[in-house]
Design a protein around this motif. Structure first.
Motif, PDB file in Angstrom:
ATOM      1  N   ARG A  60       0.667  -1.153   0.090  1.00  0.00           N
ATOM      2  CA  ARG A  60      -0.169  -0.116   0.049  1.00  0.00           C
ATOM      3  C   ARG A  60       0.922   1.391  -0.083  1.00  0.00           C
ATOM      4  O   ARG A  60       1.610   1.434   1.034  1.00  0.00           O
ATOM      5  CB  ARG A  60      -0.819  -0.035   1.191  1.00  0.00           C
ATOM      6  N   GLU A  84      -2.076  -1.579  -3.719  1.00  0.00           N
ATOM      7  CA  GLU A  84      -2.989  -0.275  -4.091  1.00  0.00           C
ATOM      8  C   GLU A  84      -2.053   1.109  -3.857  1.00  0.00           C
ATOM      9  O   GLU A  84      -1.295   1.048  -2.681  1.00  0.00           O
ATOM     10  CB  GLU A  84      -4.328  -0.223  -2.988  1.00  0.00           C
ATOM     11  N   ASP A 112      -5.780   4.970  -7.042  1.00  0.00           N
ATOM     12  CA  ASP A 112      -7.024   5.663  -6.534  1.00  0.00           C
ATOM     13  C   ASP A 112      -6.648   7.081  -6.732  1.00  0.00           C
ATOM     14  O   ASP A 112      -5.859   7.514  -5.708  1.00  0.00           O
ATOM     15  CB  ASP A 112      -7.413   5.116  -5.265  1.00  0.00           C
TER      16      ASP A 112
END
Length: 220
Positions: A60, A84, A112
Motif C-alpha cells: 500500500r 493499492e 486511486d
C-alpha cells in the motif's frame, strides 16, 4: 561539471538501465501538451522509487502530489497483486491528465486518484491506514504538515520519502525568504527531532538539475 554533463550522464544510465516504455513516455508528452510544469521525477529517479518500493515489499503506497502521474506509474508498477496506491492531487486539470495516463498504463484498477487539497483528504485515509511507503512531492510549504500525517498513516517499518529538498543548495540558507525552502528546512528538522524516525538525505544532480531527497524509516 555542468548541467549538460549531468544530463548526458543521466541519459547514459537511463539508456542502459531504465528504458521507459510507451506509457511513461506518453505520460510526460501528454503532461507537457496539457501545459503541466515539467516537475516530474527524472526516469532514473522514477526507477529508484520503483526499486525502493519493490525492495521494501510495499503493498500500500500513498503519494502526495500526483502532477501528471509519471511517478505514480513507476510506484504502482512495484506493487504486488492486490496492492493499492492512493495519490492526492489538488489541481483538477492535473488530476485529469494523471488519471488518463494511469489508465493508459493499465493501472486504473490499482491507483486511486483523489482530488482536492491533501490536508483535507489525508484525515479520510485514517480508516484505511497503514501505508507501507509514502512519497511526498507536493507544495513544499506544507511539507511539515504532510510529514505529520505521513507518520500517522504509517507503521513501524514504513518508508517516507520527501523529494526536492536541496533546491539548488538553497536549503542551507536559514534566512531564505522562499517559503518552499523554509518548508523543506522545517520538514527536515522535524524528521531529525522525531522519536519514531531515522533518516538520511541524498544530493542529486542530473537532467533535473541540482536537488535531492530525504529517506526516512518509521522505527516505532
Amino acid at each position: 561539471m555542468d548541467q549538460q554533463t549531468w544530463t548526458a550522464v543521466d541519459g547514459y544510465f537511463e539508456g542502459l538501465l531504465v528504458r521507459e516504455d510507451e506509457a511513461l513516455v506518453g505520460a510526460v508528452a501528454d503532461s507537457t501538451a496539457a501545459g503541466l510544469p515539467g516537475h516530474q521525477v527524472a526516469p532514473n529517479q522514477g526507477k529508484l522509487l520503483n526499486l525502493l518500493a519493490r525492495i521494501h515489499g510495499a503493498r500500500r503506497i500513498l503519494e502526495i502530489g500526483t502532477l501528471g502521474g509519471y511517478s505514480t506509474i513507476w510506484l504502482a508498477r512495484a506493487l504486488p497483486a492486490g496492492g493499492e496506491l492512493v495519490t492526492l492531487e489538488v489541481d483538477e486539470a492535473r488530476a485529469g491528465v494523471a488519471a488518463a495516463n494511469i489508465a493508459r498504463a493499465g493501472l486504473g484498477e490499482v491507483v486511486d486518484v483523489r482530488r482536492g487539497p491533501a490536508l483535507e483528504l489525508l484525515p479520510g485515509l485514517l480508516g484505511s491506514a497503514p501505508f507501507d511507503l509514502v512519497f511526498i512531492d507536493a507544495d513544499k510549504p506544507s511539507n511539515p504538515a504532510y510529514l505529520e500525517w505521513a507518520v500517522r498513516l504509517t507503521r513501524p517499518g514504513s518508508i517516507i520519502i520527501g523529494d526536492n529538498v536541496v533546491r539548488d543548495g538553497a536549503v542551507v540558507d536559514a534566512d531564505s525568504a522562499d517559503p518552499r525552502v523554509q518548508g523543506v528546512r522545517r520538514f527536515t528538522e522535524l524528521i531529525a527531532e522525531h522519536p519514531r524516525l531515522t533518516a538520511t538525505a541524498l544530493q542529486t544532480v542530473g537532467s533535473k538539475g541540482y536537488d535531492g531527497l530525504v529517506l526516512a524509516l518509521v522505527t516505532d
